[in-house]
Motif scaffolding. Structure first.
Motif, PDB file in Angstrom:
ATOM      1  N   ALA A  99       3.782  11.303  -2.226  1.00  0.00           N
ATOM      2  CA  ALA A  99       5.161  11.783  -2.128  1.00  0.00           C
ATOM      3  C   ALA A  99       5.227  13.114  -1.390  1.00  0.00           C
ATOM      4  CB  ALA A  99       5.769  11.915  -3.521  1.00  0.00           C
ATOM      5  N   GLU A 100       4.339  14.043  -1.739  1.00  0.00           N
ATOM      6  CA  GLU A 100       4.351  15.372  -1.123  1.00  0.00           C
ATOM      7  C   GLU A 100       4.052  15.314   0.371  1.00  0.00           C
ATOM      8  OE1 GLU A 100       1.569  17.631  -3.430  1.00  0.00           O
ATOM      9  OE2 GLU A 100       2.973  17.863  -5.109  1.00  0.00           O
ATOM     10  N   LYS A 101       3.129  14.444   0.751  1.00  0.00           N
ATOM     11  CA  LYS A 101       2.715  14.373   2.153  1.00  0.00           C
ATOM     12  C   LYS A 101       3.411  13.254   2.919  1.00  0.00           C
ATOM     13  CE  LYS A 101      -1.767  16.491   1.368  1.00  0.00           C
ATOM     14  NZ  LYS A 101      -3.218  16.343   1.457  1.00  0.00           N
ATOM     15  N   LYS A 102       4.319  12.543   2.231  1.00  0.00           N
ATOM     16  CA  LYS A 102       5.059  11.434   2.839  1.00  0.00           C
ATOM     17  C   LYS A 102       4.111  10.396   3.451  1.00  0.00           C
ATOM     18  CE  LYS A 102       9.189  14.165   3.927  1.00  0.00           C
ATOM     19  NZ  LYS A 102       9.470  14.738   2.747  1.00  0.00           N
ATOM     20  N   ILE A 103       3.146   9.980   2.638  1.00  0.00           N
ATOM     21  CA  ILE A 103       2.133   9.009   3.048  1.00  0.00           C
ATOM     22  C   ILE A 103       2.539   7.635   2.534  1.00  0.00           C
ATOM     23  CG2 ILE A 103      -0.280   8.321   2.835  1.00  0.00           C
ATOM     24  CD1 ILE A 103      -0.944  11.261   2.276  1.00  0.00           C
ATOM     25  N   GLY A 104       2.486   6.626   3.377  1.00  0.00           N
ATOM     26  CA  GLY A 104       2.863   5.273   2.989  1.00  0.00           C
ATOM     27  C   GLY A 104       1.755   4.478   2.321  1.00  0.00           C
ATOM     28  N   ALA A 121       3.023   2.549  -0.994  1.00  0.00           N
ATOM     29  CA  ALA A 121       4.270   2.955  -1.642  1.00  0.00           C
ATOM     30  C   ALA A 121       4.864   1.787  -2.424  1.00  0.00           C
ATOM     31  CB  ALA A 121       5.257   3.480  -0.596  1.00  0.00           C
ATOM     32  N   THR A 122       4.717   0.583  -1.910  1.00  0.00           N
ATOM     33  CA  THR A 122       5.192  -0.603  -2.626  1.00  0.00           C
ATOM     34  C   THR A 122       4.419  -0.791  -3.925  1.00  0.00           C
ATOM     35  OG1 THR A 122       5.865  -1.648  -0.563  1.00  0.00           O
ATOM     36  CG2 THR A 122       5.545  -3.107  -2.458  1.00  0.00           C
ATOM     37  N   ASP A 123       3.097  -0.587  -3.889  1.00  0.00           N
ATOM     38  CA  ASP A 123       2.301  -0.664  -5.115  1.00  0.00           C
ATOM     39  C   ASP A 123       2.767   0.384  -6.119  1.00  0.00           C
ATOM     40  OD1 ASP A 123       0.599  -2.752  -4.189  1.00  0.00           O
ATOM     41  OD2 ASP A 123      -0.636  -1.283  -3.122  1.00  0.00           O
ATOM     42  N   ALA A 124       3.108   1.574  -5.624  1.00  0.00           N
ATOM     43  CA  ALA A 124       3.589   2.651  -6.501  1.00  0.00           C
ATOM     44  C   ALA A 124       4.908   2.250  -7.168  1.00  0.00           C
ATOM     45  CB  ALA A 124       3.755   3.942  -5.710  1.00  0.00           C
TER      46      ALA A 124
END
Length: 136
Positions: A99-104, A121-124
């Motif tokens: 989230a902080e680094k905007k990593i997918g 991000a989908t797994d999250a």
């Protein structure tokens, strides 16, 4: 007692992700993504991850003319600095960094430091839904 966010990221990781080679073409990577319904391809050379290509990378390359497009390979598009975590890393730590680094997506390694899976991000979001529902 561990909270649900302290569980290892491995519990929500997509194991054995689809990978591509450094010399994979744009069309080959696009086909792999479509066939396997994924948006991120770890790029592997000599059994080691050397980068990652996302569907966004491929969309940017789509603007190239046919001759240019045929010259571009995974090695030309891939992101070299891939966020990687050990399988036992708490889910909360991984999600916060994403989230902080905007990593997918991040790669998840096994105890030997080899690719175990990919956490996206989908797994999250799926993990969040399970946690909110009180599922194990």
């Amino acid at each position: 007692m561990k909270t649900k966010l302290e569980i290892p990221v491995e519990m929500h990781t997509t194991l054995h992700p689809v990978t591509a080679r450094e010399d994979s073409s744009i069309d080959e990577m696009k086909t792999l993504m479509q066939q396997h319904h994924v948006r991120h391809l770890p790029i592997v050379s000599a059994g080691k991850v050397v980068g990652i290509v996302s569907d966004r990378d491929l969309k940017m390359a789509a603007a190239l003319n046919l001759n240019e497009k045929n010259l571009i390979k995974a090695a030309d598009l891939m992101t070299l600095e891939v966020a990687t975590f050990h399988r036992a890393t708490p889910l909360q730590k991984v999600a916060l960094e994403m989230a902080e680094k905007k990593i997918g997506s991040v790669l998840v390694n096994d105890d030997k430091g080899e690719l175990l899976g990919i956490f996206t991000a989908t797994d999250a979001l799926h993990a969040l839904i399970k946690i909110m529902r009180g599922e194990k």
